[in-house]
Design an enzyme around this catalytic site. Structure first.
Site, short mmCIF file in Angstrom:
data_model
loop_
_atom_site.label_atom_id
_atom_site.label_comp_id
_atom_site.label_asym_id
_atom_site.label_seq_id
_atom_site.Cartn_x
_atom_site.Cartn_y
_atom_site.Cartn_z
N HIS A 1 0.85 -1.19 0.00
CA HIS A 1 0.00 0.00 0.00
C HIS A 1 0.88 1.23 0.00
O HIS A 1 1.93 1.25 0.65
CB HIS A 1 -0.91 0.01 1.24
CG HIS A 1 -2.08 0.94 1.08
ND1 HIS A 1 -1.99 2.28 1.35
CD2 HIS A 1 -3.33 0.70 0.64
CE1 HIS A 1 -3.16 2.84 1.09
NE2 HIS A 1 -3.99 1.91 0.66
N ASP B 1 -7.89 -5.48 0.25
CA ASP B 1 -8.40 -6.38 -0.80
C ASP B 1 -8.01 -7.84 -0.59
O ASP B 1 -8.50 -8.71 -1.30
CB ASP B 1 -7.89 -5.92 -2.17
CG ASP B 1 -8.53 -4.62 -2.60
OD1 ASP B 1 -9.72 -4.44 -2.32
OD2 ASP B 1 -7.84 -3.78 -3.20
N1 CMC Z 1 4.03 -7.89 -4.79
C1 CMC Z 1 5.36 -7.88 -5.06
N2 CMC Z 1 6.12 -6.77 -4.98
C2 CMC Z 1 5.54 -5.62 -4.63
C3 CMC Z 1 4.16 -5.55 -4.35
C4 CMC Z 1 3.41 -6.74 -4.42
N3 CMC Z 1 2.08 -6.74 -4.17
N4 CMC Z 1 3.83 -4.26 -4.05
C5 CMC Z 1 4.96 -3.56 -4.14
N5 CMC Z 1 6.00 -4.38 -4.48
C6 CMC Z 1 7.41 -4.00 -4.59
C7 CMC Z 1 7.70 -3.26 -5.90
O1 CMC Z 1 8.08 -4.15 -6.93
C8 CMC Z 1 8.83 -2.34 -5.46
O2 CMC Z 1 10.00 -3.12 -5.37
P1 CMC Z 1 11.43 -2.44 -5.78
O3 CMC Z 1 11.63 -1.35 -4.78
O4 CMC Z 1 12.42 -3.55 -5.66
O5 CMC Z 1 11.28 -1.93 -7.17
C9 CMC Z 1 8.45 -1.95 -4.03
O6 CMC Z 1 7.67 -3.06 -3.55
C10 CMC Z 1 7.65 -0.66 -3.91
O7 CMC Z 1 6.54 -0.78 -4.80
P2 CMC Z 1 5.86 0.46 -5.49
O8 CMC Z 1 5.08 -0.03 -6.68
O9 CMC Z 1 6.89 1.53 -5.73
O10 CMC Z 1 4.91 0.96 -4.32
P3 CMC Z 1 3.65 1.90 -4.51
O11 CMC Z 1 3.42 2.55 -3.21
O12 CMC Z 1 3.85 2.78 -5.69
O13 CMC Z 1 2.47 0.86 -4.88
C11 CMC Z 1 0.63 -0.60 -4.70
C12 CMC Z 1 1.46 0.50 -4.01
C13 CMC Z 1 -0.62 -0.87 -3.86
C14 CMC Z 1 0.19 -0.12 -6.09
C15 CMC Z 1 1.49 -1.88 -4.83
O14 CMC Z 1 1.90 -2.32 -3.56
C16 CMC Z 1 0.78 -3.00 -5.58
O15 CMC Z 1 0.80 -3.03 -6.81
N6 CMC Z 1 0.11 -3.95 -4.83
C17 CMC Z 1 -0.65 -5.01 -5.47
C18 CMC Z 1 -1.99 -4.45 -5.93
C19 CMC Z 1 -2.92 -4.21 -4.76
O16 CMC Z 1 -3.12 -5.03 -3.88
N7 CMC Z 1 -3.60 -3.04 -4.80
C20 CMC Z 1 -4.59 -2.68 -3.80
C21 CMC Z 1 -4.18 -1.51 -2.95
S1 CMC Z 1 -5.27 -1.29 -1.53
C22 CMC Z 1 -6.83 -0.90 -2.23
C23 CMC Z 1 -6.91 0.51 -2.65
O17 CMC Z 1 -6.46 0.85 -3.75
O18 CMC Z 1 -7.44 1.32 -1.85
#
Ligand code: CMC
Length: 429
Positions: free
Chosen positions: A306, A363
């Site tokens: 998140h 989720d």
């Molecule tokens: N599985 C594997 N790796 C992950 C995941 C995951 N679910 N989430 C983040 N990472 C890794 C990502 O690859 C990155 O690694 P590195 O630093 O080595 O490149 C690091 O963690 C940081 O990720 P980010 O994409 O820069 O983080 P963000 O804050 O931009 O993204 C997120 C947040 C929710 C989009 C992401 O964690 C994700 O894609 N999660 C899976 C989708 C999900 O469950 N979404 C629902 C969010 S809660 C409901 C709502 O939207 O309100």
């Protein structure tokens, strides 16, 4: 006297005020930065940028705190109902008994859709995703109610807000009924909001329908937990689109589209598909976690991570408990819940997830509940959208009452070609 931050650029120093919120969050107010220095800020994904001041929802991502209008989510989950939470978010405080009756009565009396909506849904392909149908249908409300589109007229806002909350459940249910080829079921206004929603989805004209109170309570809880989450992607979309002075229906329709993405609300559908894939392809949870660690953004461990929560998501804790309670009360045992628990246990001990502060989010378990009560996976995000509606509405209303109101218009750092003259077609190579 407010604290000031000093920024030095090219030898020139500029003083910028530091503003503080009611929970001690601090921000540097950069409004005069460009006019005084010619410089802008660059913040991809807006991870460090506040777009507004807001009095609706407070989140402390480090401590795992979520409050609507100051009330902890745990208290609302235990004592409130979705419609009461909707009132709280939209009007700023909990309703008195008579205020609630009047609000709920008005919502109930607007649940029916214009008959022409049957043709509207009928015109969509049968396998249209319910989120595509809901986004289009909410946008179409502005065509059906041209008399109430002024975003600055209190009476028109009130009627649009009530219509939207009321008709959302009917539209979501119609989208589902259309996809399975069953007749649309009319709302039954002697029922609660959630019971009405579920009967429109799951009843049919041929059989007697009895709603299990366990199911009604579970869905009500999920809607409460989804009701607002401050400036997330879909809410920021509603605000940005709304800042053009467009009507509420159009702004919310854009928010529904934003929510659909798998990085946002669409993750709930992806979680269940991931659990089913593990179950059906005989992969172990450990193997899947290893795969997710190497994955790109489209193949992550869905339901994990998140932008704001870096310790735990308080909604997930409530949902996980509800998930076990609901499945036990319904006498259902699902392999999917076992896989989810195993995945969570493995990921929470895995260095990759620990180092990146990736925890299960809202989720991760919600889909297991929806699945256990018979909701098809492609409806999960439409249920999320129904829950998020009061938040979008409250944020849209707050935007229009904001003394700092301005059309949203970010800037950019241009990286393209410098002046590059037009070449006539016959001289191009
Ligand atoms: N599985 C594997 N790796 C992950 C995941 C995951 N679910 N989430 C983040 N990472 C890794 C990502 O690859 C990155 O690694 P590195 O630093 O080595 O490149 C690091 O963690 C940081 O990720 P980010 O994409 O820069 O983080 P963000 O804050 O931009 O993204 C997120 C947040 C929710 C989009 C992401 O964690 C994700 O894609 N999660 C899976 C989708 C999900 O469950 N979404 C629902 C969010 S809660 C409901 C709502 O939207 O309100």
């Amino acid at each position: 006297m407010a604290d000031m931050a000093t920024l030095v650029v090219d030898g020139q120093s500029i003083e910028l005020p530091v503003v503080e919120g009611s929970e001690g969050e601090r921000a540097i107010d950069i409004r005069k930065l460009r006019s005084e220095t010619g410089i802008i800020t660059l913040d991809p994904g807006f991870a460090n940028s506040g777009a507004c001041r807001s009095a609706i929802t407070f989140i402390d991502g480090e401590k795992g705190i979520l409050r609507y209008r100051g009330i902890p989510i745990e208290e609302l989950a235990e004592h409130s109902s979705f419609l009461e939470v909707a009132y709280l978010l939209i009007y700023g405080q909990l309703p008195s008994g008579s205020e609630f009756d009047s609000f709920a009565g008005s919502i109930t009396s607007h649940t029916m859709l214009h008959e022409d909506f049957k043709r509207f849904f009928g015109a969509l392909p049968k396998d249209a995703h319910p989120m595509a149908a809901c986004s289009a249908a909410v946008g179409a409300l502005s065509a059906f109610y041209p008399d109430s589109l002024d975003p600055r007229d209190p009476r028109q806002i009130e009627i649009s807000v009530h219509r939207l909350i009321a008709k959302m459940i009917t539209m979501a249910a119609y989208a589902y009924k259309h996809s399975i080829g069953q007749p649309f079921m009319y709302p039954q206004n002697d029922q609660s909001y959630v019971a009405n929603f579920l009967q429109m989805m799951f009843s049919n004209p041929c059989e007697k329908f009895e709603l299990d109170p366990v199911v009604e309570k579970a869905v009500d809880l999920l809607l409460i937990l989804h009701a607002d989450h401050e400036q997330n992607c879909s809410t920021s979309t509603v605000r940005l689109v709304g800042s053009s002075m467009v009507n509420l229906f159009s702004a919310v329709s854009s928010g529904i589209s934003a929510l659909w993405g798998p990085s946002h609300g669409g993750a709930n559908q992806k979680v269940i598909e991931m659990l089913e894939e593990i179950r059906d392809e005989g992969i172990t949870a450990r193997e899947f976690v290893e795969r997710a660690k190497k994955a790109d953004t489209t193949d992550r461990l869905m339901g994990f991570g998140h932008r704001v929560y870096k310790n735990f998501d308080p909604r997930m804790k409530i949902i996980k408990k509800a998930c076990f309670d609901v499945l036990e009360n319904l006498g259902v045992r699902t392999k999917l819940l076992e896989i989810a628990v195993e995945l969570e246990e493995i990921a929470l001990k895995d260095d990759y997830f620990v180092e990146r502060k990736l925890y299960p989010n809202v989720d991760f378990y919600s889909g297991v509940i929806y699945n256990a009560i018979g909701t098809p996976a492609n409806m999960f995000t439409a249920m999320f959208a129904t829950g998020r509606l009061p938040g979008w509405i409250a944020q849209w209303m707050e935007l229009h009452e904001d003394p700092d109101f301005k059309i949203g218009r970010p800037r950019q750092i241009y990286t393209g070609k410098q002046v590059n003259h037009y070449v006539p077609l016959d001289q191009r190579r």
